[in-house]
Design a protein around this motif. Sequence first.
Motif, mmCIF file in Angstrom:
data_model
loop_
_atom_site.group_PDB
_atom_site.id
_atom_site.type_symbol
_atom_site.label_atom_id
_atom_site.label_comp_id
_atom_site.label_asym_id
_atom_site.label_seq_id
_atom_site.Cartn_x
_atom_site.Cartn_y
_atom_site.Cartn_z
ATOM 1 N N SER A 11 -20.090 -4.870 13.313
ATOM 2 C CA SER A 11 -18.748 -4.548 13.771
ATOM 3 C C SER A 11 -17.671 -5.203 12.920
ATOM 4 O O SER A 11 -16.527 -4.782 12.950
ATOM 5 C CB SER A 11 -18.600 -4.969 15.236
ATOM 6 O OG SER A 11 -19.055 -6.298 15.374
ATOM 7 N N VAL A 12 -18.006 -6.234 12.174
ATOM 8 C CA VAL A 12 -16.964 -6.909 11.390
ATOM 9 C C VAL A 12 -17.292 -6.842 9.897
ATOM 10 O O VAL A 12 -16.687 -6.076 9.153
ATOM 11 C CB VAL A 12 -16.780 -8.371 11.846
ATOM 12 C CG1 VAL A 12 -15.737 -9.065 10.978
ATOM 13 C CG2 VAL A 12 -16.377 -8.426 13.307
ATOM 14 N N VAL A 95 -16.518 -9.927 -1.144
ATOM 15 C CA VAL A 95 -16.513 -11.327 -1.592
ATOM 16 C C VAL A 95 -15.410 -11.533 -2.636
ATOM 17 O O VAL A 95 -14.602 -12.468 -2.530
ATOM 18 C CB VAL A 95 -17.886 -11.701 -2.181
ATOM 19 C CG1 VAL A 95 -17.898 -13.167 -2.583
ATOM 20 C CG2 VAL A 95 -18.992 -11.394 -1.185
ATOM 21 N N PHE A 96 -15.383 -10.686 -3.631
ATOM 22 C CA PHE A 96 -14.408 -10.881 -4.707
ATOM 23 C C PHE A 96 -12.984 -10.645 -4.229
ATOM 24 O O PHE A 96 -12.062 -11.368 -4.617
ATOM 25 C CB PHE A 96 -14.737 -9.974 -5.899
ATOM 26 C CG PHE A 96 -16.028 -10.340 -6.582
ATOM 27 C CD1 PHE A 96 -16.412 -11.671 -6.685
ATOM 28 C CD2 PHE A 96 -16.859 -9.372 -7.128
ATOM 29 C CE1 PHE A 96 -17.603 -12.029 -7.306
ATOM 30 C CE2 PHE A 96 -18.050 -9.718 -7.762
ATOM 31 C CZ PHE A 96 -18.420 -11.048 -7.839
ATOM 32 N N ASP A 97 -12.795 -9.653 -3.381
ATOM 33 C CA ASP A 97 -11.457 -9.443 -2.816
ATOM 34 C C ASP A 97 -11.016 -10.691 -2.055
ATOM 35 O O ASP A 97 -9.865 -11.129 -2.151
ATOM 36 C CB ASP A 97 -11.443 -8.226 -1.877
ATOM 37 C CG ASP A 97 -11.443 -6.907 -2.653
ATOM 38 O OD1 ASP A 97 -11.589 -6.965 -3.892
ATOM 39 O OD2 ASP A 97 -11.294 -5.841 -2.033
ATOM 40 N N ALA A 208 -15.337 -12.148 5.150
ATOM 41 C CA ALA A 208 -14.656 -11.941 6.427
ATOM 42 C C ALA A 208 -13.147 -11.912 6.241
ATOM 43 O O ALA A 208 -12.438 -11.126 6.886
ATOM 44 C CB ALA A 208 -15.066 -13.039 7.409
ATOM 45 N N VAL A 209 -12.653 -12.748 5.329
ATOM 46 C CA VAL A 209 -11.212 -12.808 5.088
ATOM 47 C C VAL A 209 -10.696 -11.437 4.627
ATOM 48 O O VAL A 209 -9.622 -10.990 5.058
ATOM 49 C CB VAL A 209 -10.882 -13.904 4.061
ATOM 50 C CG1 VAL A 209 -9.477 -13.738 3.524
ATOM 51 C CG2 VAL A 209 -11.049 -15.280 4.680
ATOM 52 N N SER A 210 -11.460 -10.779 3.767
ATOM 53 C CA SER A 210 -11.023 -9.464 3.285
ATOM 54 C C SER A 210 -10.794 -8.513 4.458
ATOM 55 O O SER A 210 -9.808 -7.780 4.502
ATOM 56 C CB SER A 210 -12.074 -8.878 2.336
ATOM 57 O OG SER A 210 -12.179 -9.684 1.195
ATOM 58 N N HIS A 211 -11.718 -8.535 5.414
ATOM 59 C CA HIS A 211 -11.564 -7.683 6.597
ATOM 60 C C HIS A 211 -10.357 -8.083 7.423
ATOM 61 O O HIS A 211 -9.605 -7.236 7.909
ATOM 62 C CB HIS A 211 -12.817 -7.766 7.478
ATOM 63 C CG HIS A 211 -13.966 -6.953 6.968
ATOM 64 N ND1 HIS A 211 -13.933 -5.576 6.902
ATOM 65 C CD2 HIS A 211 -15.187 -7.319 6.510
ATOM 66 C CE1 HIS A 211 -15.087 -5.139 6.415
ATOM 67 N NE2 HIS A 211 -15.875 -6.180 6.163
ATOM 68 N N TRP A 219 -7.817 -8.463 15.787
ATOM 69 C CA TRP A 219 -9.018 -7.647 15.772
ATOM 70 C C TRP A 219 -10.265 -8.521 15.594
ATOM 71 O O TRP A 219 -11.260 -8.373 16.267
ATOM 72 C CB TRP A 219 -8.911 -6.624 14.635
ATOM 73 C CG TRP A 219 -10.208 -5.972 14.262
ATOM 74 C CD1 TRP A 219 -10.788 -4.918 14.891
ATOM 75 C CD2 TRP A 219 -11.080 -6.345 13.182
ATOM 76 N NE1 TRP A 219 -11.977 -4.598 14.273
ATOM 77 C CE2 TRP A 219 -12.175 -5.460 13.219
ATOM 78 C CE3 TRP A 219 -11.026 -7.319 12.195
ATOM 79 C CZ2 TRP A 219 -13.223 -5.529 12.298
ATOM 80 C CZ3 TRP A 219 -12.061 -7.395 11.284
ATOM 81 C CH2 TRP A 219 -13.152 -6.498 11.337
ATOM 82 N N PHE A 220 -10.146 -9.477 14.661
ATOM 83 C CA PHE A 220 -11.288 -10.341 14.374
ATOM 84 C C PHE A 220 -11.651 -11.156 15.606
ATOM 85 O O PHE A 220 -12.812 -11.319 15.956
ATOM 86 C CB PHE A 220 -10.916 -11.264 13.207
ATOM 87 C CG PHE A 220 -12.053 -12.113 12.700
ATOM 88 C CD1 PHE A 220 -12.996 -11.578 11.843
ATOM 89 C CD2 PHE A 220 -12.179 -13.442 13.093
ATOM 90 C CE1 PHE A 220 -14.046 -12.361 11.369
ATOM 91 C CE2 PHE A 220 -13.227 -14.229 12.623
ATOM 92 C CZ PHE A 220 -14.151 -13.686 11.758
#
Lengths: 400, 639
Positions: A11-12, A95-97, A208-211, A219-220
């Motif tokens: 979901s994340v 990851v890179f984003d 996770a940060v990118s999301h 949302w997170f």
Amino acid sequence: MIMEKTKREGSVIFSEYKRGEGIKAALGKKREDILLELRESKIKGRGGAGFPTATKWMVVAASTAEIKYVICNADEGEPGTFKDRVLLVDYPELVFDGMVIAGYTIGASRGIVYLRGEYEYVRKPLEDYLESMRKDNLLGNNILGKDGFDFDITIRMGSGAYICGEETALIESLEGNRGEARNKPPYPVNTGFFGRPTVVNNVETLAAVSHILVKGGDWFRQHGTDKSTGSKLFSISGDCEKPGVYELPWGTKLSEILFLVGAKNTKAIQVGGASGICLNKTQFDRTLAYEDAATGGSIMIFNESRNMIHILKNFMEFFVEESCGQCTPCRIGNVKLLEGVKMIQSGEYTFDYIEKLIDLGRTMQVASKCGLGQSSPNPFISILENFKDEIFNGNGGYNG
Amino acid sequence: MDSRKDYRAPLSQQPLTIEKPTDLTAIGGTITVEINEKKVVVPLGTTILDACKMAGISIPTLCHHEDLCIAGVCRICVVEVEGMRTLQASCAFPITAPIKIKTSTPMVRKARRHIIDLMLSEHYGECYSCVRNGNCELQNLAKEYGVDGYTFGHVDKPRYEIDRSSYAVIRDMSKCILCKRCVRTCIDLQEVGVLESIGRGDMTHISTFLEKPLSDVICINCGQCINRCPTAALRANDPSDEIWRAIDDPKKHVVIQTAPSPRAAICEEFGMEAGTSLTQELNTALKRIGFDKVFDTNFTADLTIIEEGTELIIRLYKALVGKDASVSLPQFTSCSPGWVKYLEHYYPEYLDNLSSAKSPQQMFGSLIKTFYAQKNGVNPEDIVSVALMPCSAKKFECNRPEMADSGYKDVDYGLTTREMAKMIKEAGINLPEMPKSHFDDPFGEASGAGLIFGATGGVMEAAIRTIVEFITGAKAEDIFANANVVDVRGFDGIKYMEIPLGDKFGPVPGLIAHLVPNWDWLKGATLKVAVAHGTANAKKVMDDIKAGGKFSECHFIEFMACPGGCLGGGGQPIPTTPEIRMKRAQAIYAEDESLELRKSHENPHITKIYEEFLTEGPCSHLSHKLLHTHYVKRGKYII
């Protein structure tokens, strides 16, 4: 790209994401707002220690130093974890984003991926991926037209030392030195890579940060528990039908996991890798969360056919070898704990001495210099405590 | 908070040096902390350990050393800080917030006891058979914490072979507790970098490049690691048994020369406060032990000044007047064998700058087996020549193959202050209670100039006293108050001084007058000199010379391998701290001031030796044969 991409459910982390999305969202925001968004999300570090990511970034962002660094900790050395590899292989954009977002937020222009030595085969595809990002101006100068925001990522290889997953030992290794943990404080956020303020984040944290940048902290936070927000990748291995990487919300019960992966006759679950704790049947209703059974992702399942003292011996041998050897409690303490395990195996021990060793383990937990020595007694203490009937009554046999 | 200013490799042993703030205003003031429920005001950034010291609370330490950067590895100094889950190493924790500290909780005491137990479990050997018995930091801690057994066992076999390859330093790694003081000494304090941690986990040990024996790596034998080792894992190569054998052999004529620094420090071995000179008591003790003659190395220190000073004048003349491009300047002193070997390894291209004059020890060695032997009708073959030195590198120096110009091994044994104290105790002598006596003839007492060779800047000061008098004809006292050249004194790492020679000249004394056709070229000249002690400082000066900086314009530079000069040498009593070295220096300078004779060229025995023996004068053929030497281009690779 690297291998055939398996469709993963989640979901994340495994939710929809397009390359550059997070960066675009970040560049449209003020740096303070990104930090606020992260704080909203209540995300904590995914590597195991669980330090609030927003706080870490804020310290570096607030620093007036000219040069700062973003380091992605992809050393993934904890026995039983392999989720970072999945992210790097199948979801490098996340990851890179995340690293670019971190660079933008804290004001760094250089990111370094510290890649586990055994993942050498991932390096080339990742380099290619970075090159394609450069072509799309997701890396390089004035990223996506943002004036003055330059950021690039290099990949550096580890050489197989477990200790180099500890952030300050990792930095030492990056600087070309022997991998040994530094004294803290000062922390890397103040005095990191070559003395500069440095953010060191786990692969999964950055993903996770990118999301979060795209979908928001709110949302997170809807996923997981109050204190452990979001979901987590778990590397599940051992005696089960469907081992692998699973994304599950924090707060999932161990018993649910056993069901999910088709584990039968489970006797013990080692949560958090070799340095984690080992739980017995009566504890399977515990939940995976920072506030209960915390883990960087490793879950090892053992069924009734396993011998607990063998398992413990394996873990302790690992620590005796992998201690960096600089501080006394860890270097010699682990040797003593392993000796104790061998005594138990041979039957030549006294309870009094085993008590002394457990006491020593407690000292190691508080007196060792870094997380390695502070957590290496965990399996010793938890296995002897949670499986004492088997170990000390001979039910499981400790002579084979 | 960028505290890592100097990025030189290898840095691994230098985790985050926390500088001790001295100027409170500069670092932004003070902070109030609570130690054991008592409020203490400390400068921001002070370590917990220092804060506790200020509050009069003692914290045990092992890896911590005042001379070295912070390691935080032994963990014996852990304390509780309120709000922190784990214990904190007080030596490595800078105070930046108003924290509450507890230094003696059950958890702290238990942890310390555990750490001692763990160290003892892997520390091979028994105290009564150990050279550091009675002066071992691990032993002290075990005593302090009431250890009465080996809780976690005790190794019964050595884990590592003892490395006896070096003339100077013996490494017994089975006694090592991995505090890494030696590593930090070698890499950070001395910037030699011979020792490093090798292996991981329980295989971790301190070793050398490719685990070679110490004799096969670029060790300079300075012995600073020995001085900072808390146990006997590092010790000097002790020749005292052979010396006893020589003393006990009636056929042998055993003579000893004593350097200036041991006299100012040997008191520490007898439980006295640092800084008490026992020069004349030592003379008596040595005679009672059985040495046939006791000589003063300061005599050849004086001789060194004449020879080295003459060499300098010749070099300056050739370079400045003769425009001889082959002459290397600045001239470097060559008294410190640690420094000499450092230069041979690290800057072999500068060997021509090194004065060809031997060190005082080796000059004495060749004079004893030539001049003294002739004069006293002793067969040089029967002479056993011992040198009491503050130094471990002297053991290497006397074994250099070229040091046999007398036809025999010039100096047979180099003995450290520690080993001498042991011999004195073994002979049942309480040194401080000895009556006083003088040095033996034909060398007798020497000058204060020779004496101050023991402190950093001393060789330079002695040289300046002589050179200005030789050239200007004035008295050193007229130029420097009380003839004390204070600019080259003190413990600053690098010192620089300019000495204008003025226009008033001569007459230049007969001893050297013949060396150059005329002396006018020195009129109005300014002599530029520098002093560096500790090879880390020497490195700075050498790199500056290489880069053509200020020091490349110097004429004469004194280098000493050890911090503080010889008084901080690798053979001196343990422990060593800046304070102890300061007291030793004070003792040396005080003794110099108390002497009538304070200039090398005024030493009547020096005049005599040039009249009777070295009749062609300084830097002549015979003096070159006996008193000068050559060096070896070693580089960083040893076959």
